[in-house]
Write a protein that holds these residues in place. Structure first.
Motif, short mmCIF file in Angstrom:
data_model
loop_
_atom_site.label_atom_id
_atom_site.label_comp_id
_atom_site.label_asym_id
_atom_site.label_seq_id
_atom_site.Cartn_x
_atom_site.Cartn_y
_atom_site.Cartn_z
N UNK A 1 -8.17 16.30 -4.76
CA UNK A 1 -7.75 17.29 -3.77
C UNK A 1 -8.96 17.83 -3.03
N UNK A 2 -8.85 17.83 -1.69
CA UNK A 2 -9.97 18.21 -0.83
C UNK A 2 -9.44 19.09 0.30
N UNK A 3 -10.18 20.16 0.60
CA UNK A 3 -9.90 20.99 1.77
C UNK A 3 -10.85 20.60 2.89
N UNK A 4 -10.29 20.47 4.10
CA UNK A 4 -11.10 20.12 5.27
C UNK A 4 -10.88 21.17 6.34
N UNK A 5 -11.97 21.57 7.01
CA UNK A 5 -11.87 22.57 8.06
C UNK A 5 -11.26 22.00 9.32
#
Length: 296
Positions: free
Chosen positions: A94-98
Protein backbone atom coordinates in the motif's frame (compact mmCIF):
# COMPACT_ATOMS: atom_id res chain seq x y z
CA UNK A 1 36.03 6.35 1.29
CA UNK A 2 36.15 6.07 -2.52
CA UNK A 3 33.26 5.82 -4.94
CA UNK A 4 33.05 2.06 -4.49
CA UNK A 5 32.90 2.35 -0.71
CA UNK A 6 30.23 5.04 -0.74
CA UNK A 7 28.04 3.15 -3.19
CA UNK A 8 28.49 -0.10 -1.26
CA UNK A 9 27.42 1.69 1.93
CA UNK A 10 24.28 3.06 0.25
CA UNK A 11 23.36 -0.37 -1.08
CA UNK A 12 23.97 -2.01 2.29
CA UNK A 13 21.81 0.55 4.09
CA UNK A 14 18.99 0.35 1.54
CA UNK A 15 18.54 -3.39 0.99
CA UNK A 16 20.47 -3.38 -2.29
CA UNK A 17 18.26 -0.69 -3.84
CA UNK A 18 19.65 2.59 -5.15
CA UNK A 19 18.36 5.55 -7.12
CA UNK A 20 20.25 7.33 -9.89
CA UNK A 21 20.38 10.40 -7.65
CA UNK A 22 22.04 8.44 -4.85
CA UNK A 23 24.52 6.89 -7.29
CA UNK A 24 25.44 10.30 -8.73
CA UNK A 25 25.80 11.76 -5.23
CA UNK A 26 28.07 8.82 -4.38
CA UNK A 27 30.48 9.74 -7.17
CA UNK A 28 29.32 7.64 -10.11
CA UNK A 29 28.82 9.20 -13.51
CA UNK A 30 25.86 8.30 -15.70
CA UNK A 31 28.23 6.35 -17.95
CA UNK A 32 29.47 4.29 -15.02
CA UNK A 33 25.88 3.64 -13.93
CA UNK A 34 25.10 2.36 -17.43
CA UNK A 35 28.23 0.24 -17.28
CA UNK A 36 27.07 -1.49 -14.10
CA UNK A 37 23.74 -2.24 -15.73
CA UNK A 38 25.36 -3.56 -18.91
CA UNK A 39 27.67 -5.85 -16.88
CA UNK A 40 24.68 -7.20 -14.96
CA UNK A 41 25.89 -5.81 -11.62
CA UNK A 42 22.76 -3.69 -11.31
CA UNK A 43 19.26 -4.44 -12.55
CA UNK A 44 17.25 -1.49 -13.83
CA UNK A 45 13.75 -1.63 -12.28
CA UNK A 46 12.26 1.57 -13.66
CA UNK A 47 14.02 4.66 -15.04
CA UNK A 48 16.32 6.02 -12.35
CA UNK A 49 15.89 3.06 -9.96
CA UNK A 50 18.16 0.02 -9.67
CA UNK A 51 18.79 -2.98 -7.47
CA UNK A 52 22.06 -4.76 -6.95
CA UNK A 53 22.26 -8.25 -8.43
CA UNK A 54 24.60 -9.30 -5.60
CA UNK A 55 22.11 -8.45 -2.85
CA UNK A 56 19.20 -10.66 -1.77
CA UNK A 57 15.94 -9.57 -3.34
CA UNK A 58 14.20 -9.37 0.04
CA UNK A 59 10.75 -8.21 1.07
CA UNK A 60 12.33 -4.98 2.31
CA UNK A 61 13.92 -4.46 -1.11
CA UNK A 62 10.55 -5.00 -2.80
CA UNK A 63 8.86 -2.46 -0.51
CA UNK A 64 11.58 0.10 -1.25
CA UNK A 65 11.25 -0.47 -4.97
CA UNK A 66 7.45 -0.15 -4.91
CA UNK A 67 7.49 3.07 -2.87
CA UNK A 68 10.30 4.69 -4.87
CA UNK A 69 8.91 3.57 -8.23
CA UNK A 70 5.55 5.12 -7.43
CA UNK A 71 7.18 8.28 -6.04
CA UNK A 72 5.05 7.90 -2.92
CA UNK A 73 5.15 6.91 0.74
CA UNK A 74 4.37 3.56 2.32
CA UNK A 75 1.10 3.66 4.25
CA UNK A 76 -1.43 1.35 5.88
CA UNK A 77 -0.41 -2.26 6.33
CA UNK A 78 2.87 -1.85 4.40
CA UNK A 79 3.95 0.97 6.70
CA UNK A 80 2.78 -1.12 9.69
CA UNK A 81 5.14 -3.90 8.59
CA UNK A 82 8.03 -1.48 8.10
CA UNK A 83 7.42 -0.01 11.57
CA UNK A 84 7.41 -3.54 13.05
CA UNK A 85 3.73 -3.38 14.02
CA UNK A 86 2.91 -6.60 12.12
CA UNK A 87 5.25 -9.53 11.56
CA UNK A 88 4.16 -10.68 8.11
CA UNK A 89 4.18 -8.34 5.12
CA UNK A 90 0.55 -8.10 3.94
CA UNK A 91 -0.39 -7.83 0.30
CA UNK A 92 -1.19 -5.84 -1.65
CA UNK A 93 1.55 -3.36 -0.82
CA UNK A 94 0.00 0.00 0.00
CA UNK A 95 1.36 3.36 -1.13
CA UNK A 96 0.09 6.94 -0.91
CA UNK A 97 0.91 9.25 -3.82
CA UNK A 98 0.50 13.02 -3.89
CA UNK A 99 -0.18 12.98 -7.64
CA UNK A 100 -1.37 10.45 -10.17
CA UNK A 101 0.84 7.38 -9.56
CA UNK A 102 3.19 6.28 -12.29
CA UNK A 103 2.32 3.18 -14.30
CA UNK A 104 4.81 0.62 -13.01
CA UNK A 105 5.03 -3.07 -13.95
CA UNK A 106 6.24 -4.88 -10.84
CA UNK A 107 5.95 -8.56 -9.79
CA UNK A 108 3.77 -7.79 -6.77
CA UNK A 109 0.25 -6.54 -6.19
CA UNK A 110 0.18 -2.85 -5.26
CA UNK A 111 -2.69 -0.61 -4.15
CA UNK A 112 -2.09 3.11 -4.50
CA UNK A 113 -4.14 5.88 -2.93
CA UNK A 114 -3.98 9.48 -4.03
CA UNK A 115 -3.60 11.48 -0.84
CA UNK A 116 -2.12 14.81 0.18
CA UNK A 117 -0.45 13.98 3.46
CA UNK A 118 0.57 16.65 5.94
CA UNK A 119 4.26 16.71 6.94
CA UNK A 120 3.40 15.95 10.58
CA UNK A 121 1.82 12.66 9.51
CA UNK A 122 5.00 11.43 7.82
CA UNK A 123 8.33 10.03 8.91
CA UNK A 124 11.36 8.24 7.48
CA UNK A 125 12.63 4.93 8.77
CA UNK A 126 15.85 3.44 7.37
CA UNK A 127 15.68 5.85 4.47
CA UNK A 128 12.12 4.96 3.43
CA UNK A 129 9.36 7.60 3.48
CA UNK A 130 6.22 6.35 5.19
CA UNK A 131 3.32 7.44 7.34
CA UNK A 132 4.10 7.92 11.02
CA UNK A 133 2.90 5.39 13.56
CA UNK A 134 -0.42 7.10 14.51
CA UNK A 135 -1.73 7.40 10.93
CA UNK A 136 -0.24 4.02 10.05
CA UNK A 137 -2.07 2.34 12.93
CA UNK A 138 -5.36 3.95 11.94
CA UNK A 139 -5.14 3.03 8.24
CA UNK A 140 -3.93 -0.50 9.02
CA UNK A 141 -6.76 -1.00 11.53
CA UNK A 142 -9.26 -0.24 8.76
CA UNK A 143 -7.52 -2.58 6.30
CA UNK A 144 -6.82 -5.59 8.52
CA UNK A 145 -9.57 -8.19 9.12
CA UNK A 146 -8.93 -8.00 12.89
CA UNK A 147 -8.35 -4.26 12.81
CA UNK A 148 -9.79 -3.40 16.21
CA UNK A 149 -7.68 -6.12 17.86
CA UNK A 150 -4.60 -4.76 16.06
CA UNK A 151 -5.29 -1.18 17.21
CA UNK A 152 -5.96 -2.36 20.76
CA UNK A 153 -2.63 -4.20 20.78
CA UNK A 154 -0.77 -1.14 19.46
CA UNK A 155 -2.23 0.93 22.30
CA UNK A 156 -1.53 -1.79 24.83
CA UNK A 157 2.17 -2.12 23.96
CA UNK A 158 2.67 1.64 23.58
CA UNK A 159 3.37 1.77 19.85
CA UNK A 160 0.82 4.60 19.71
CA UNK A 161 -0.94 6.77 22.25
CA UNK A 162 -4.67 7.44 22.32
CA UNK A 163 -4.13 11.22 22.24
CA UNK A 164 -2.10 10.84 19.02
CA UNK A 165 -4.87 8.84 17.37
CA UNK A 166 -7.51 11.36 18.43
CA UNK A 167 -5.44 14.20 17.00
CA UNK A 168 -4.91 12.49 13.64
CA UNK A 169 -8.57 11.52 13.13
CA UNK A 170 -9.49 15.15 13.86
CA UNK A 171 -6.90 16.49 11.42
CA UNK A 172 -7.58 13.96 8.65
CA UNK A 173 -11.35 14.40 8.34
CA UNK A 174 -12.38 13.45 4.82
CA UNK A 175 -9.51 11.04 4.18
CA UNK A 176 -10.60 7.65 2.86
CA UNK A 177 -10.92 5.19 5.76
CA UNK A 178 -10.92 7.81 8.49
CA UNK A 179 -14.64 7.45 9.21
CA UNK A 180 -14.17 3.84 10.30
CA UNK A 181 -10.93 4.75 12.08
CA UNK A 182 -12.76 7.50 13.96
CA UNK A 183 -15.36 4.95 15.12
CA UNK A 184 -12.64 2.70 16.50
CA UNK A 185 -10.90 5.60 18.25
CA UNK A 186 -14.23 6.70 19.75
CA UNK A 187 -14.71 3.23 21.24
CA UNK A 188 -11.13 3.18 22.49
CA UNK A 189 -11.64 6.61 24.09
CA UNK A 190 -14.82 5.56 25.87
CA UNK A 191 -15.64 2.99 28.52
CA UNK A 192 -15.31 0.13 26.06
CA UNK A 193 -16.37 -2.44 28.66
CA UNK A 194 -19.74 -0.73 29.15
CA UNK A 195 -20.08 -0.40 25.39
CA UNK A 196 -19.43 -4.14 25.05
CA UNK A 197 -22.06 -4.93 27.68
CA UNK A 198 -24.65 -2.77 25.91
CA UNK A 199 -23.81 -4.48 22.63
CA UNK A 200 -24.20 -7.90 24.26
CA UNK A 201 -27.66 -6.94 25.58
CA UNK A 202 -28.74 -5.91 22.06
CA UNK A 203 -27.45 -9.19 20.65
CA UNK A 204 -29.32 -11.23 23.29
CA UNK A 205 -32.52 -9.30 22.65
CA UNK A 206 -32.18 -9.73 18.90
CA UNK A 207 -32.05 -13.50 19.34
CA UNK A 208 -34.82 -13.50 21.93
CA UNK A 209 -32.64 -14.90 24.71
CA UNK A 210 -34.14 -14.13 28.13
CA UNK A 211 -33.71 -15.05 31.79
CA UNK A 212 -30.39 -13.30 32.33
CA UNK A 213 -29.44 -11.08 35.26
CA UNK A 214 -26.75 -8.42 35.16
CA UNK A 215 -24.23 -7.78 37.94
CA UNK A 216 -25.30 -10.77 40.02
CA UNK A 217 -23.34 -11.29 43.22
CA UNK A 218 -21.71 -14.71 43.47
CA UNK A 219 -19.59 -15.04 46.58
CA UNK A 220 -17.37 -11.97 46.68
CA UNK A 221 -17.62 -11.44 42.93
CA UNK A 222 -20.17 -9.87 40.64
CA UNK A 223 -21.02 -11.61 37.39
CA UNK A 224 -21.57 -9.43 34.34
CA UNK A 225 -24.37 -11.66 33.02
CA UNK A 226 -25.80 -14.76 34.67
CA UNK A 227 -28.51 -17.34 34.27
CA UNK A 228 -28.46 -18.35 37.97
CA UNK A 229 -31.00 -21.16 37.72
CA UNK A 230 -28.73 -22.95 35.29
CA UNK A 231 -25.38 -21.78 36.69
CA UNK A 232 -24.23 -20.10 33.52
CA UNK A 233 -22.20 -16.89 33.58
CA UNK A 234 -20.87 -14.59 30.88
CA UNK A 235 -18.04 -12.16 31.56
CA UNK A 236 -17.59 -9.15 29.28
CA UNK A 237 -14.43 -7.11 28.83
CA UNK A 238 -13.61 -4.06 26.73
CA UNK A 239 -10.35 -3.20 24.99
CA UNK A 240 -7.28 -4.81 26.55
CA UNK A 241 -5.31 -1.57 26.91
CA UNK A 242 -7.97 -0.30 29.34
CA UNK A 243 -7.67 -3.29 31.65
CA UNK A 244 -6.27 -2.92 35.15
CA UNK A 245 -3.53 -5.57 35.61
CA UNK A 246 -4.91 -6.28 39.08
CA UNK A 247 -8.20 -7.34 37.54
CA UNK A 248 -6.46 -10.02 35.53
CA UNK A 249 -5.66 -11.98 38.69
CA UNK A 250 -9.12 -11.32 40.04
CA UNK A 251 -10.66 -12.78 36.87
CA UNK A 252 -8.71 -16.01 37.39
CA UNK A 253 -9.91 -16.21 40.99
CA UNK A 254 -13.51 -15.65 39.89
CA UNK A 255 -13.22 -18.32 37.18
CA UNK A 256 -11.79 -20.80 39.69
CA UNK A 257 -14.63 -20.06 42.11
CA UNK A 258 -17.24 -20.63 39.42
CA UNK A 259 -15.60 -23.90 38.47
CA UNK A 260 -15.61 -24.99 42.11
CA UNK A 261 -19.35 -24.36 42.50
CA UNK A 262 -20.03 -26.06 39.14
CA UNK A 263 -20.92 -23.01 37.11
CA UNK A 264 -19.99 -22.68 33.43
CA UNK A 265 -18.50 -19.43 32.24
CA UNK A 266 -18.06 -17.85 28.81
CA UNK A 267 -15.86 -14.80 28.21
CA UNK A 268 -16.24 -12.27 25.41
CA UNK A 269 -14.55 -8.96 24.69
CA UNK A 270 -15.60 -5.96 22.60
CA UNK A 271 -13.76 -7.22 19.54
CA UNK A 272 -15.48 -10.60 19.59
CA UNK A 273 -18.91 -9.05 20.05
CA UNK A 274 -18.37 -6.37 17.39
CA UNK A 275 -16.89 -8.72 14.79
CA UNK A 276 -18.80 -11.96 15.42
CA UNK A 277 -21.57 -11.15 17.86
CA UNK A 278 -24.00 -13.71 16.45
CA UNK A 279 -21.47 -16.48 17.01
CA UNK A 280 -20.99 -15.34 20.62
CA UNK A 281 -24.71 -15.44 21.31
CA UNK A 282 -24.96 -18.85 19.66
CA UNK A 283 -22.32 -20.12 22.11
CA UNK A 284 -24.51 -18.87 24.97
CA UNK A 285 -27.58 -20.53 23.49
CA UNK A 286 -25.72 -23.81 22.99
CA UNK A 287 -24.43 -23.77 26.57
CA UNK A 288 -27.88 -23.01 28.01
CA UNK A 289 -29.43 -25.78 25.93
CA UNK A 290 -26.76 -28.22 27.10
CA UNK A 291 -27.75 -27.45 30.69
CA UNK A 292 -31.46 -28.04 30.13
CA UNK A 293 -32.67 -24.65 28.89
CA UNK A 294 -34.52 -24.33 25.61
CA UNK A 295 -33.06 -20.92 24.72
CA UNK A 296 -34.45 -20.75 21.21
Amino acid sequence: MGDYGEIAAVLAAHDGVITAGQALAGGLSRARIRGRVMRGEWIRVVPGLFRSASHEFSEAAMVRIVVLAHRGVADGTTAAWWHGMVRTLPTPLTVSCASEPAAVDLPVQVRTSRRSLRPQWLTEVRGLPLTGKPLTALLAAVELPDGSVFLDRMLQVGQVQLAELERVVAEAAGMHGIVEARRLVAVASSDSESAAERLFVRLLQRRGVTGWVQQLWCGRWRLDFAWPEYRVAVEISGWAFHRDPRRHGNDFAKANHLEHIQWRELQFDWHMLADSGEDCVQQVIDLLNSRGVVAM
